[in-house]
Design an enzyme around this catalytic site. Structure first.
Site, PDB file in Angstrom:
ATOM      1  N   ARG A 118      -2.649  11.847  -3.762  1.00  0.00           N
ATOM      2  CA  ARG A 118      -3.704  12.707  -4.308  1.00  0.00           C
ATOM      3  C   ARG A 118      -3.236  14.165  -4.378  1.00  0.00           C
ATOM      4  NH1 ARG A 118      -7.660  10.737   0.356  1.00  0.00           N
ATOM      5  NH2 ARG A 118      -6.390   8.897  -0.041  1.00  0.00           N
ATOM      6  N   LYS A 129       4.403   5.691   8.342  1.00  0.00           N
ATOM      7  CA  LYS A 129       3.882   4.325   8.228  1.00  0.00           C
ATOM      8  C   LYS A 129       4.584   3.431   9.234  1.00  0.00           C
ATOM      9  CE  LYS A 129       2.871   4.296   3.234  1.00  0.00           C
ATOM     10  NZ  LYS A 129       1.415   4.100   3.335  1.00  0.00           N
TER      11      LYS A 129
END
Ligand code: BES
Ligand code: MN
Ligand code: ZN
Length: 508
Positions: free
Chosen positions: A360, A286
């Site tokens: 996920r 990020k």
């Protein structure tokens, strides 16, 4: 804070501040009922009591929701009265009561009031029963003053009030006390969740999160099982292991169980919470700006653990399983890479196209684990996608799933706890987009389009079609960079009360 109920006259009750909820402008401008209450008719003429009518008019206090006005009254034992605007009674909702209580609590704290009295509105003034008022008021005050700065060594923020006393006739005490007891259970869950979210990632590794779960289980009479790397390997949990393999802090799978009913047909509910204790993005790193906020990436885990705490305290007749996959997502020579294909516990293969879509992956294994015991309902909660924040903002969680009954219950609960959810579509087209080229599935599909929807579609591949399931994406509401009426900045504890209330609705 200690909460009690008393029927001592408001003017004579010992305390430092008397809180008086006010609903109407005319009630504020003409405080005859208040004056009659306060003085008990015994006040000296021209004595210590100010001309409240004039003060209120001068201060421009109109009983608007969340406004407050403190007035000194010498002939009042408490010395100070705090008028708290509620807004028109017909428009006051549960959150209105919480916010008013929060405003009173903050005002009380800033006035250094240790003992606060509350004149409980009469049945004619407000559309809620005493139990609901007591619960919501205590909830709002506790949540507004929720502790911050645990790791500061110097003097902390102002000490908060030590006790609250709700004043009402003796006939109303039982209901008020019942409300206060509920509030204690509810706020304990939310405060637990906030505290964990606020802990920095070096103080809350996956192992630390497991230690908190163990302590919680011991305190609340639940069982707790923690799977470490060897056990995760045995279960072939490639999702959790894959996300965790780039960190020196190895992953865990935490399982809490609360048995609230011995009945054979008792409802069985599984709550699954994303526990990424820090999300750097991994190899798909990020940007640095704002990365510190990613300590909140275990807010789903904190929320489901907080819900379990509340459910246990309320002794709800349900058999609950809480499953928390915990991992730290870091870049490293050993970290999972884009293009890696991992094999999940369910046996399905997944190509990792972006290591920042890690939630996920760990949830997939946890959902598979929760599904093994065939629960009646499964709810997972996760700070899953920035896309959900773009779609719904900070005040709503995205809700997807395969069960109208379950989603209706969550929606109702959210309206009541003011942890609001908004439905988003889960459809075959999105499931299709998550199918892989080199593997069964891929962890990214459709680029940025409908990111919250494709993420949920990925999760759906790990849930039995016949199991009632809902996914809550709390990336928006889990964390706030500013104070609100009932939450200081930082972790909001979103979901703890929501899920406890949902379970309460489901068990009927
Ligand atoms: N933890 C983030 C999502 C998030 C964003 C939580 C903002 C809280 C606030 C998640 O793991 C993530 O990085 N998601 C990616 C997914 C993308 C790579 C498909 C995102 O939203 O950008
Ligand atoms: Mn991520
Ligand atoms: Zn994440």
């Amino acid at each position: 804070m200690r909460w009690t109920v008393t029927s001592t006259h408001p003017g004579a009750a010992p305390g430092d501040l008397l809180v008086y909820p006010v609903f109407r402008k005319d009630q504020a401008a003409d405080l005859r009922p208040l004056l009659a209450d306060l003085g008990g008719g015994k006040a000296k003429r021209g004595g210590g009591r100010p001309d409240l009518k004039a003060v209120v008019a001068r201060a421009g206090f109109t009983a608007k929701a969340e406004s407050t006005l403190a007035v000194h009254c010498e002939d009042l034992k408490a010395g100070w009265v705090l008028l708290v605007g509620m807004g028109p009674a017909a428009e006051v909702g549960l959150e209105g009561i919480r916010k008013a209580a929060g405003a009173a609590a903050k005002q009380g704290r800033s006035m250094d009031a240790a003992r606060i009295l509350v004149a409980v509105p009469g049945a004619g003034d407000i559309n809620f029963d005493d139990q609901t008022f007591g619960r919501s008021w205590a909830e709002g005050a506790e949540l507004a003053l929720s502790p911050v700065g645990e790791l500061k060594t110097g003097p902390r923020s102002a000490p908060k009030p030590t006790s609250w006393s709700l004043i009402a006739g003796t006939g109303r005490h039982r209901d008020l006390r019942a409300g206060l007891a509920e509030a204690r259970a509810l706020t304990a869950g939310t405060l637990f969740a906030r505290r964990l979210v606020n802990l920095p990632p070096n103080h809350l590794t996956p192992a630390d999160l497991a230690a908190h779960a163990r302590r919680l289980a011991r305190a609340e009479g639940m069982s707790c099982r923690v799977l470490g790397v060897p056990e995760l390997k045995k279960l072939k949990m490639g999702g959790i292991l894959g996300v965790g393999q780039g960190s020196v802090n190895p992953p865990r799978l935490i399982v809490l169980e609360y048995k609230g009913s011995r009945r054979k047909n008792a409802l069985r509910i599984a709550l699954v919470g994303k526990g990424v204790t820090f999300d750097s993005g991994g190899i798909s790193l990020k940007p640095g700006q704002g990365m510190e906020e990613m300590k909140c990436d275990m807010a789903g885990a904190a929320g489901v653990m907080g819900a379990a705490l509340t459910i246990a305290r309320l002794q709800l007749p349900v058999n609950l399983q809480v499953v928390v996959p915990a991992a730290e997502n870091m870049p490293d020579g050993r970290a999972v890479k884009p293009a890696d294909v991992i094999t999940m516990a369910s046996g399905k293969t997944v190509e990792v196209l972006n290591t920042d879509a890690e939630g996920r992956l760990i949830l997939a294994d946890a959902l598979w684990y929760a599904g093994r015991s065939k629960p009646d309902h499964v709810i997972d909660m996760a700070t899953l996608t920035g896309a959900c924040v773009v779609a719904l903002g900070k005040h709503f969680a995205g809700m997807l799933g395969n069960s109208g009954e379950l989603m209706d219950a969550i929606k109702q609960a959210g309206g009541e706890t003011f942890e609001r959810v908004w439905p988003l579509p889960l459809v075959d087209e999105h499931k299709e987009m998550m199918k892989g080229t080199w593997s069964d599935l891929q962890n990214l599909g459709g680029g940025r389009e409908g990111g919250a929807l494709t993420a949920a579609a990925f999760l759906a591949a790990f849930v039995d079609d016949k199991t009632s399931w809902s996914h809550l994406d709390i990336a928006g509401p889990a964390y706030s960079t500013s104070d609100s009426a009932t939450s200081p900045k930082g972790g909001t504890g979103f979901g703890a009360r929501l899920l406890a209330r949902t379970v309460q609705i489901l068990v009927g």
